[in-house]
Design a protein around this motif. Structure first.
Motif, short mmCIF file in Angstrom:
data_model
loop_
_atom_site.label_atom_id
_atom_site.label_comp_id
_atom_site.label_asym_id
_atom_site.label_seq_id
_atom_site.Cartn_x
_atom_site.Cartn_y
_atom_site.Cartn_z
N GLN A 11 14.23 25.20 -26.12
CA GLN A 11 13.31 24.31 -25.09
C GLN A 11 12.38 23.91 -26.40
N ARG A 12 11.84 24.71 -27.14
CA ARG A 12 10.86 24.29 -28.04
C ARG A 12 11.30 23.20 -29.14
N GLN A 13 12.51 23.26 -29.24
CA GLN A 13 13.19 22.40 -30.30
C GLN A 13 13.33 20.98 -29.46
N LYS A 14 13.74 20.99 -28.27
CA LYS A 14 13.82 19.85 -27.63
C LYS A 14 12.49 19.03 -27.31
N GLU A 15 11.51 19.77 -27.11
CA GLU A 15 10.28 19.26 -26.91
C GLU A 15 9.71 18.95 -28.38
N TYR A 16 9.87 19.34 -29.36
CA TYR A 16 9.44 18.95 -30.89
C TYR A 16 10.55 17.81 -30.98
N ALA A 72 11.38 15.82 -29.12
CA ALA A 72 10.85 14.71 -28.28
C ALA A 72 9.56 13.47 -28.77
N LEU A 73 8.90 14.33 -29.99
CA LEU A 73 7.90 13.83 -30.38
C LEU A 73 7.94 12.48 -31.20
N PHE A 128 0.79 18.73 -28.12
CA PHE A 128 2.01 19.45 -28.30
C PHE A 128 1.51 20.75 -29.01
N LYS A 161 -0.80 23.24 -27.04
CA LYS A 161 -0.43 23.75 -25.85
C LYS A 161 0.07 25.24 -26.08
N ASP A 169 1.65 28.45 -26.43
CA ASP A 169 2.92 28.85 -26.47
C ASP A 169 3.34 30.36 -25.78
#
Length: 159
Positions: free
Chosen positions: A13-18, A20-21, A70, A73, A75
């Motif tokens: 999830q964290r990698q997906k959010e990163y 998307a930056l 990001f 936010k 953690d």
């Protein structure tokens, strides 16, 4: 409290959010120029971009709020780590990732995945986790993960 996800799911999830930056990477002047051109900029337009630490990453100044949001936010990891089963699986994952059984700085390397701590030659995982403010539950989870990981290494001749 039971964890709502596994450590692997958390990392994904964290990698997906990163990912998307709106960040682009360049490790040479040529790469930087190409990436800037893709964004309608020239190599002289460095006043329109920011550098993302020492990662080779850059982003447009116009995207600064997205990047800041990001990184500011909260953690979920510290909260998730309070679930002993989650913490144990997280430590075991990172022990394997950092070759804990042959790494002279294994306690530090693994603990540093879960917060900020200062390396000390005579420190143990207990010291690092307490320094980061983790509870005894988390310290116990590391000890359990360590015992199981080292036993698995011994059983499989991974030394």
């Amino acid at each position: 409290m039971a964890a709502t996800m596994t450590y692997t799911q958390y990392r994904e999830q964290r990698q997906k959010e990163y990912n998307a930056l709106p960040v682009f990477y360049a490790f040479s002047d040529d790469q930087l120029e190409k990436e800037m051109n893709k964004r309608g900029l020239t190599i002289e337009d460095t006043d329109k971009i920011y550098k993302l630490g020492n990662s080779g990453g850059f982003y447009l100044r116009s995207d600064a709020d997205i990047i800041r949001d990001f990184f500011n936010k909260p953690d979920l990891l510290p909260e998730l780590m309070e679930d002993e089963a989650f913490a144990e699986s997280a430590f075991r994952y990172e022990m394997g990732n950092h070759e804990y059984h042959i790494n002279w700085e294994g306690d530090y390397d693994v603990c540093a995945c879960f917060g900020s701590c200062e390396y000390g030659e005579d420190k143990t995982y207990r010291d690092y986790l307490k320094e980061m403010g983790y509870s005894q539950t988390v310290v116990n989870a590391f000890g359990s993960a360590r015992r199981k990981f080292l036993k698995e290494c011994e059983e499989n001749d991974w030394y």
